[in-house]
Design a protein around this motif. Sequence first.
Motif, PDB file in Angstrom:
ATOM      1  N   LEU A  34       0.953  -1.341   0.059  1.00 22.53           N
ATOM      2  CA  LEU A  34      -0.210   0.111   0.105  1.00 22.53           C
ATOM      3  C   LEU A  34       0.807   1.220   0.242  1.00 22.53           C
ATOM      4  CD1 LEU A  34      -3.010  -0.802   2.716  1.00 22.53           C
ATOM      5  CD2 LEU A  34      -3.071  -0.499   0.090  1.00 22.53           C
TER       6      LEU A  34
ATOM      7  N   ILE B 239      -1.554   5.850   2.651  1.00 22.32           N
ATOM      8  CA  ILE B 239      -2.860   4.995   2.795  1.00 22.32           C
ATOM      9  C   ILE B 239      -2.544   4.369   4.335  1.00 22.32           C
ATOM     10  CG2 ILE B 239      -4.150   3.307   2.328  1.00 22.32           C
ATOM     11  CD1 ILE B 239      -4.690   5.747   0.674  1.00 22.32           C
TER      12      ILE B 239
ATOM     13  N   GLU C  54     -15.687   4.937   0.599  1.00 16.45           N
ATOM     14  CA  GLU C  54     -14.947   4.823  -0.604  1.00 16.45           C
ATOM     15  C   GLU C  54     -13.402   4.204  -0.273  1.00 16.45           C
ATOM     16  OE1 GLU C  54     -14.899   8.807  -1.976  1.00 16.45           O
ATOM     17  OE2 GLU C  54     -16.897   8.323  -3.345  1.00 16.45           O
ATOM     18  N   LEU C  55     -12.849   4.618   0.901  1.00 19.65           N
ATOM     19  CA  LEU C  55     -11.551   4.239   1.510  1.00 19.65           C
ATOM     20  C   LEU C  55     -11.816   2.923   1.827  1.00 19.65           C
ATOM     21  CD1 LEU C  55      -8.968   4.446   2.427  1.00 19.65           C
ATOM     22  CD2 LEU C  55      -9.703   5.355   4.663  1.00 19.65           C
TER      23      LEU C  55
ATOM     24  N   HIS D 147     -13.753   0.487   0.493  1.00 18.04           N
ATOM     25  CA  HIS D 147     -14.041  -0.391  -0.877  1.00 18.04           C
ATOM     26  C   HIS D 147     -12.441  -0.314  -1.483  1.00 18.04           C
ATOM     27  CE1 HIS D 147     -18.492   1.056  -1.213  1.00 18.04           C
ATOM     28  NE2 HIS D 147     -18.179  -0.123  -0.267  1.00 18.04           N
ATOM     29  N   TYR D 148     -11.802   0.912  -1.636  1.00 21.16           N
ATOM     30  CA  TYR D 148     -10.202   0.837  -2.083  1.00 21.16           C
ATOM     31  C   TYR D 148      -9.635  -0.228  -1.484  1.00 21.16           C
ATOM     32  CZ  TYR D 148      -5.488   2.320  -2.562  1.00 21.16           C
ATOM     33  OH  TYR D 148      -4.212   2.216  -2.807  1.00 21.16           O
ATOM     34  N   LEU D 149      -9.549  -0.440  -0.118  1.00 13.62           N
ATOM     35  CA  LEU D 149      -8.916  -1.249   0.718  1.00 13.62           C
ATOM     36  C   LEU D 149      -9.262  -2.800   0.262  1.00 13.62           C
ATOM     37  CD1 LEU D 149      -8.689   0.417   4.337  1.00 13.62           C
ATOM     38  CD2 LEU D 149      -6.902   0.321   2.454  1.00 13.62           C
TER      39      LEU D 149
ATOM     40  N   ARG E 169     -10.463  -3.739  -2.448  1.00  5.63           N
ATOM     41  CA  ARG E 169     -10.237  -4.072  -3.822  1.00  5.63           C
ATOM     42  C   ARG E 169      -8.930  -4.541  -4.041  1.00  5.63           C
ATOM     43  NH1 ARG E 169     -12.974   0.571  -5.163  1.00  5.63           N
ATOM     44  NH2 ARG E 169     -10.978   1.797  -5.650  1.00  5.63           N
ATOM     45  N   GLN E 170      -7.908  -4.356  -2.751  1.00  4.97           N
ATOM     46  CA  GLN E 170      -6.691  -5.107  -2.809  1.00  4.97           C
ATOM     47  C   GLN E 170      -6.631  -6.326  -3.136  1.00  4.97           C
ATOM     48  OE1 GLN E 170      -4.247  -2.389  -3.401  1.00  4.97           O
ATOM     49  NE2 GLN E 170      -6.215  -1.238  -3.238  1.00  4.97           N
TER      50      GLN E 170
END
Length: 297
Positions: A152, A156, A238-239, A241-243, A245-246
């Motif tokens: 990451l 982040i 949104e944060l 969902h970003y995490l 998606r990793q």
Amino acid sequence: MTSIAPHRDSTLTRSIRVQPLTCTIGAELVDVDLGQVARDDALFAELRALLLEYKVLFVRDQDISRAEHVALAERFGPLEDHPVAGSDPDHPGLVRIYKDLDSPPEHFENAYHCDATWRQNPPMGCVLRCVETPPVGGDTIWVNMAEAYRRLPDGIKERIGGLRARHSIEASFGAAMPIDERHDLARRFPDAEHPVVRTHPETGEQILFVNSFTTHLVNYHTPENVRFGADYAPGAAELLHYLMRQASIPEYQVRWRWTKNSFAIWDNRSTQHYAVQDYWPAVRKMERAGIIGDATF
């Protein structure tokens, strides 16, 4: 291996032949009898060290009994039952995941997830056997979430260092239930709260610990993070969902094609997995022994 190799116990003499499957996760064990591993202290110690190193281990052609399957899993610790999936009546804790013509595949497994993080103490790991597999399809993907955290961006990592998140069985397995049954499930298994970044209790690795059971961040709405309402809604989602998606990044993954009597043994603390449901109406039958874990904080 990029993440775990420094933690391997070099005092062990390797007698199990190992074939790594990717650069970051997964290895196939060759010429090993899991029934013997369940009975032999030295072999089991080697297997456990390899599990910490590779995070998921695969073995083919293991025509062992259900009792031996359970005995191997119990070497790691006591087994847990599942409140929704059924267990083998003669072997409590051996959960049957049978997808046949009478039970179309539910869409629970085909999402990146870490097993049962809706528990206060999620499972330590699992030992999964393929009983019957489609002629093609039905693969499973595992993901190295320590590697996902390690790579990451630093900014982040700073943002998520102290964050915690809620995980729910009601919002996942319970969603398709009648409302009374769903509420009863929630009463029996209240939402669990875990750190977004978990520390592995054996290796000390930092692990990105959010998945499809995660509903929201619980301590994001602070003056440091929220200037205007939009910073929280949808900013926090949104944060998250970003995490989440990793887990879908191929560089962190290994994909396994099942054959009858093949096994996967994985560390549930440091991985996620995704059961590909591309095989209907073919039949896929699996039996899983999940090992009780410890608290995440």
